[in-house]
Enzyme design. Structure first.
Site, PDB file in Angstrom:
ATOM      1  NE  ARG A   1       3.943  -7.121  -2.023  1.00  0.00           N
ATOM      2  CZ  ARG A   1       4.758  -6.591  -2.923  1.00  0.00           C
ATOM      3  NH1 ARG A   1       4.937  -5.264  -2.975  1.00  0.00           N
ATOM      4  NH2 ARG A   1       5.387  -7.354  -3.800  1.00  0.00           N
ATOM      5  CG  ASP A   2       3.081  -6.047  -6.577  1.00  0.00           C
ATOM      6  OD1 ASP A   2       3.636  -5.037  -6.116  1.00  0.00           O
ATOM      7  OD2 ASP A   2       3.186  -6.391  -7.771  1.00  0.00           O
TER       8      ASP A   2
ATOM      9  CG  HIS B   1       6.120 -10.037  -9.727  1.00  0.00           C
ATOM     10  ND1 HIS B   1       5.236 -10.190  -8.678  1.00  0.00           N
ATOM     11  CD2 HIS B   1       5.936  -8.770 -10.176  1.00  0.00           C
ATOM     12  CE1 HIS B   1       4.565  -9.060  -8.497  1.00  0.00           C
ATOM     13  NE2 HIS B   1       4.975  -8.189  -9.404  1.00  0.00           N
TER      14      HIS B   1
ATOM     15  CG  HIS C   1       4.265  -5.134 -13.035  1.00  0.00           C
ATOM     16  ND1 HIS C   1       4.375  -3.953 -12.339  1.00  0.00           N
ATOM     17  CD2 HIS C   1       4.250  -6.107 -12.088  1.00  0.00           C
ATOM     18  CE1 HIS C   1       4.417  -4.202 -11.037  1.00  0.00           C
ATOM     19  NE2 HIS C   1       4.357  -5.502 -10.870  1.00  0.00           N
TER      20      HIS C   1
ATOM     21  CB  CYS D   1       6.269  -0.867  -8.331  1.00  0.00           C
ATOM     22  SG  CYS D   1       7.607  -0.289  -7.253  1.00  0.00           S
TER      23      CYS D   1
ATOM     24  CG  ASN E   1       0.804  -6.805 -10.210  1.00  0.00           C
ATOM     25  OD1 ASN E   1       2.002  -7.019 -10.236  1.00  0.00           O
ATOM     26  ND2 ASN E   1       0.219  -6.113  -9.245  1.00  0.00           N
TER      27      ASN E   1
END
Length: 305
Positions: free
Chosen positions: A18-19, A210, A212, A243, A252
């Protein structure tokens, strides 16, 4: 830690499907995404952010959410996480067979509006509407406080603002509360202070983080978060993603590089770094990248086997 004491455990949530994929230019076929999920399961990951139930015109990389879930949801090893932003997204996630849902509440007003089209407290209200329905359906829930360490439009986001938003969120307590450094600007001192504040605010709610690695602080922040009490960390195989609504928010933290850091620091994850590194190289190739941002696949483990 004595020889008889088991190492402390950190749970890894794999977010590459997903991300990781949502910020990449190339849109991958559904079977390739399903293979990414299966490779992660084979390496020992159990919680995977499979997809987002978002508008295809806004996030075209996630347009096949239902089709992807249909390919992977019956694997008994998988706890499938779907990202949802509103009640419609939740209904889709339930129908698709997700085991968990993650709801994003953006801590800064500027990114909140650009990311979801509504302000922070409208997002809190959406969470309050989603929470009882998700619980009734038997889904585990997580709320991620995005832009918790900085905003691309407003600059610094004070910890007091994040805690204020968190206090409103936990009026409908999620099963897990997370912070996200959406644009990769945070440093360990900030992380430690914020995690301590959240722990005091919601002492019964497990904490997740989470990060980055946009400015090469993501791994230091991850270690600081764990040392401050976070028990779950997100990561993306190969270090892919970011994002799409936050300028410059690439990178990430890579699952394989994070595993190196955690395992060498005395933590247990239950995930095998070697196949994750191979997956990172494979998914980078699928995306047409010259190489994955992750380092472990190139440098190898130390000491070498």
């Amino acid at each position: 830690m004595t020889p008889s004491t088991p190492p402390p455990t950190v749970e890894i949530v794999e977010v590459a499907p997903r991300d990781g994929l949502q910020n990449e230019a190339r849109i991958l076929p559904t079977p390739v995404k399903a293979e990414l999920v299966r490779r992660s399961l084979d390496a020992g990951v159990r919680r995977i952010e499979v997809t987002a139930f978002a508008r295809p015109d806004r996030v075209p990389q996630m347009a096949d959410a239902e089709a992807l879930m249909a390919e992977v949801r019956d694997d008994p090893r998988l706890s499938a996480i779907g990202l949802v932003l509103n009640r419609r997204g939740l209904d889709r996630a339930i129908a698709a067979g997700c085991d968990e849902v993650t709801v994003v509440v953006v801590s800064s007003e500027g990114l909140a509006v650009r990311n979801q089209g509504v302000g922070t407290y409208d997002q809190v209200a959406a969470w309050h509407a989603i929470a009882p329905v998700a619980r009734e359906a038997g889904l585990k829930t997580s709320v991620i406080l995005a832009a918790a360490l900085g905003c691309p439009f407003e600059g610094e986001v004070p910890a007091s603002r994040v805690l204020e938003v968190a206090e409103a969120v936990v009026q409908e307590a999620p099963d897990e509360l997370a912070i996200a450094d959406t644009i990769g600007v945070g440093v360990p001192a900030q992380v430690g202070d914020l995690v301590a504040g959240l722990g005091a605010l919601a002492p019964g709610v497990p904490l997740r983080a989470h990060f980055h690695n946009t400015r090469n602080t993501g791994y230091a922040n991850a270690l600081a978060a764990v040392q401050a009490g976070v028990s779950v960390l997100d990561a993306s195989a190969g270090g892919i993603g970011g994002c799409p609504f936050a300028p410059g928010a690439t990178g990430n933290v890579a699952t394989e590089d994070l595993l190196y850091l955690l395992h060498r620091s005395g933590f247990s994850t239950g995930v095998d770094p070697e196949p994750v590194a191979a997956t990172g190289a494979w998914i980078a190739d699928q995306l047409g990248l010259a190489q994955a941002p992750a380092q472990l696949g190139r440098a190898g483990w130390f000491p070498a086997a």
